[in-house]
Design an enzyme around this catalytic site. Structure first.
Site, PDB file in Angstrom:
ATOM      1  N   LYS A 172      19.776  -8.766  43.976  1.00 27.50           N
ATOM      2  CA  LYS A 172      18.929  -7.948  44.837  1.00 27.50           C
ATOM      3  C   LYS A 172      17.372  -8.662  45.152  1.00 27.50           C
ATOM      4  O   LYS A 172      16.261  -8.982  46.535  1.00 27.50           O
ATOM      5  CB  LYS A 172      18.311  -6.653  44.432  1.00 27.50           C
ATOM      6  CG  LYS A 172      18.209  -5.609  45.718  1.00 27.50           C
ATOM      7  CD  LYS A 172      17.605  -4.365  45.049  1.00 27.50           C
ATOM      8  CE  LYS A 172      19.294  -3.508  45.201  1.00 27.50           C
ATOM      9  NZ  LYS A 172      18.584  -2.038  44.671  1.00 27.50           N
TER      10      LYS A 172
ATOM     11  N   ARG B 195      30.513  -7.940  37.143  1.00 27.75           N
ATOM     12  CA  ARG B 195      30.330  -8.384  38.935  1.00 27.75           C
ATOM     13  C   ARG B 195      31.132  -9.546  39.771  1.00 27.75           C
ATOM     14  O   ARG B 195      31.110 -10.061  39.209  1.00 27.75           O
ATOM     15  CB  ARG B 195      28.820  -8.245  38.725  1.00 27.75           C
ATOM     16  CG  ARG B 195      28.472  -9.804  37.739  1.00 27.75           C
ATOM     17  CD  ARG B 195      27.045  -9.930  38.813  1.00 27.75           C
ATOM     18  NE  ARG B 195      25.535  -8.743  38.122  1.00 27.75           N
ATOM     19  CZ  ARG B 195      25.525  -7.707  38.560  1.00 27.75           C
ATOM     20  NH1 ARG B 195      25.325  -7.644  39.849  1.00 27.75           N
ATOM     21  NH2 ARG B 195      24.575  -6.902  38.014  1.00 27.75           N
TER      22      ARG B 195
ATOM     23  N   GLU C  91      19.985   2.541  43.090  1.00 29.11           N
ATOM     24  CA  GLU C  91      18.849   3.086  43.520  1.00 29.11           C
ATOM     25  C   GLU C  91      18.576   2.704  44.520  1.00 29.11           C
ATOM     26  O   GLU C  91      19.470   1.435  45.232  1.00 29.11           O
ATOM     27  CB  GLU C  91      17.848   2.410  42.288  1.00 29.11           C
ATOM     28  CG  GLU C  91      16.647   2.594  42.730  1.00 29.11           C
ATOM     29  CD  GLU C  91      16.023   1.688  41.675  1.00 29.11           C
ATOM     30  OE1 GLU C  91      16.416   0.511  41.611  1.00 29.11           O
ATOM     31  OE2 GLU C  91      14.461   2.348  41.339  1.00 29.11           O
TER      32      GLU C  91
END
Length: 552
Positions: free
Chosen positions: A267, A257, A33
């Site tokens: 983030k 992850r 994104e």
RNA sequence: UGGGUUAUGGUGUAACGGUAGCACAACAGAUUUUGAUUCUGUUUGUCUAGGUUCGAACCCUGGUAACCCAACCA
């Protein structure tokens, strides 16, 4: 070279698919994104997705998942593309979920016509209340029984901008009592009167992730849609939409992850570090962002090797930062140019060396002869590292001490005779005798020394600021500690020094990687200028002496 | 107290019913005009309790632990 590396679970799936003839080639995608900068976690995904189609027939698309206009911006699109290219990967098509907004709208209409979607007018709070909890089933909303015609009319009016943000949504009609919370009539479209960085003001309704990602995958004929573990519950919904819409069946696979010790990777947390000024920006050399690591002096190869060594699996993990450092040093050791710089200077005066004389000495540039040599000026007064002299030598010490002899790299063997001290007891200079016949390359002195140290000529040295970076956090997993993760920030993660550098370093460019002999790997900082030279320490060298000292 | 996912040395990852291997880290030594690099060696592991089997990290049953799921974020 005959040994075969075993396959990870995704490679096994792909090899089976290929062997069974399910596919003749594969298509993957990297779907960021555009709302922030890429970090090491993304690097894993990039190496995985692109790596798979480098290994097997097929290709990888770069697709921006831009379905939430309020968070996204073109600035991020550009930085993401730059980072992927820097890592050395090439995408087949540059695509945007927003390219498919018309198609997605049609998909939504299809669902409504099939009686599988309805317009909701409850508020977010009301919807949440009716949703139930993981242990209690939800309840049907009143809007659930609307007719197809009414839903069609309302959805059209949503699109036409007749309703304010938050007053209506489109939901899939599935099962309010489903054990998977995501299947309890998930929202698929919401109203946002917001400007989109690509579609401008064309739309005021935007699809949710679950009604955009799988649909985009399908439109692009993605064969293997790879995401992280937290999306496992979404897979059921992903498959449901594809089945009901009767579109190309992409399949979703999940892996764990990668987490790195002594840093944070979300983030949200990285954003806090930047906004609260714990670091200088997204590309601060201490940040685990791709841009930060690039500025720090990491090489693309070291990151790719690291991702490869770590592998891919489905369990929780925290990878030792030292593995990343190992991959970095391994690459830099093979490629970095050898130079000399003194970071904490101490004056050395050669008593028996002629005043004003300069010798041009040759020193190796790299790990092997192919790199050639460069000229390094030598004179009566030099700078050496303060830590290379001990007034009272420790056990197993083989650098300078009163009476001790040491070789200066690529130069002569020197014997330390005396030293000066100021009132505070600080050593201000050491006085040495050099042995002319011990000159590097033509040594006939017969003197054997254990230590060799680096140096720069005081009359020829240039000045530079050197940023010595260390890990950003004091603990292995700041995210899982008690309290705020920011309480565990390492207060000494940046130590700035003024150093003396050899003249050849004046020609350094941004793409160079240097080894400052015995001190570590360094690179020029992007803010360096001719007037103010700035180097960043990428990583230290391994230091066996430090271990010796710790042993006492 | 619902559903889902995962458990192999300090860390990461292999072994696909048949010798628990590899890498990093740690430790010891050799070489070295970088106490770097390189080379050699050492230490450390199958979450737990049962079961099936000639044989189980792997199959079965029961525990335990960790993570994810109740955003008009992705």
């Amino acid at each position: 070279m005959s040994e075969e590396k075993s396959l990870n679970f995704l490679e096994e799936i792909i090899e089976t698919d290929l062997a069974d003839g399910k596919y003749t080639s594969i298509v993957t995608r990297f779907p960021p994104e555009p709302n922030g900068y890429l970090h090491m976690g993304h690097a894993t995904s990039i190496c995985l997705n692109f790596g798979l189609t480098n290994k097997y027939p097929g290709y990888t698309n770069l697709r921006f998942d831009d379905t939430n206009p309020v968070a996204e911006d073109t600035e991020f699109v550009e930085s993401i593309k730059e980072d992927i290219k820097w890592l050395g990967f090439e995408w087949k098509h540059e695509l945007y979920a927003s390219d498919y907004f018309d198609t997605m709208y049609e998909y939504a209409v299809t669902l409504i016509n099939k009686g599988l979607a309805y317009v909701e007018d409850a508020t977010a709070e009301e919807i949440a209340k009716l949703k139930g909890t993981p242990t209690e089933p939800g309840k049907d909303s009143a809007a659930r029984s609307r007719s197809v015609a009414e839903n069609l009319d309302l959805f059209t009016r949503m699109k036409n901008g007749e309703f304010a943000d938050g007053t209506k949504t489109l939901r899939a009609k599935i099962d309010m009592a489903h054990t998977n919370m995501l299947m309890r009539d998930p929202l698929i479209y919401r109203i946002k009167h917001a400007h989109h960085h690509r579609t401008g003001d064309k739309w005021c309704i935007y699809p949710m992730y679950d009604f955009a990602h799988g649909q985009s995958d399908s439109i692009e004929n993605i064969t293997h849609s790879i995401c992280t573990l937290e999306f496992i519950p979404h897979r059921e919904l992903y498959d449901w939409f594809i089945e009901k819409l009767e579109i190309y069946p992409s399949h979703q696979y999940e892996f764990a992850r990668r987490n790195l010790s002594y840093t944070v990777m979300s983030k949200r947390k990285l954003k806090q570090l930047v906004e609260e000024k714990h670091v200088a920006g997204w590309d601060d050399p201490r940040m685990p962002t791709i841009s930060g690591m690039r500025r720090r002096g990491f090489t693309p190869q070291s990151i790719r090797t690291f991702c490869d060594k770590v592998g891919i699996a489905k369990r929780e993990n925290i990878i030792d930062f030292s593995l990343l450092e190992f991959c970095l040093r391994e690459d830099l050791n093979n490629t970095a140019l050898r130079t000399m710089a003194v970071l904490d200077p101490l004056k050395l005066i050669i008593t028996n060396y002629e005043d004003g004389k300069t010798e041009e000495l040759q020193s190796e540039n790299g790990p092997d002869e192919a790199y050639g040599t460069r000229t390094v000026p030598f004179s009566k007064e030099l700078w050496i590292e303060r830590e290379d002299f001990m007034e009272v030598p420790a056990k197993k010490w083989f650098r300078f001490a009163p009476g001790a002899s040491v070789r200066l790299k690529s130069a002569y063997i020197l014997r330390c005779d005396t030293f000066d001290k100021d009132e505070s007891g600080k050593v201000t200079a050491i006085h040495c005798t050099y042995f002319p016949e011990s000159k590097s390359g033509s040594d006939t002195s017969g003197i054997a020394v254990k230590g060799t140290i680096h140096w720069v000529s005081a009359t020829h040295a240039a000045m530079a600021q050197v940023n010595m970076y260390d890990r950003l956090f004091k603990v292995e997993n700041p995210g899982s500690e008690e309290g705020d993760f920011k309480d565990y920030i390492n207060p000494d993660s940046l130590h700035i020094v003024q150093a003396f550098i050899e003249p050849s370093l004046l020609k350094a460019t941004l793409s160079d990687h240097f080894q400052f002999l015995r001190k570590g790997y360094f690179c020029l900082d992007k803010e360096s200028t001719a007037e103010k030279i700035i180097f960043n320490r990428t990583v230290t060298l391994k230091d066996a002496w430090v271990k010796e000292v710790k042993k006492g």
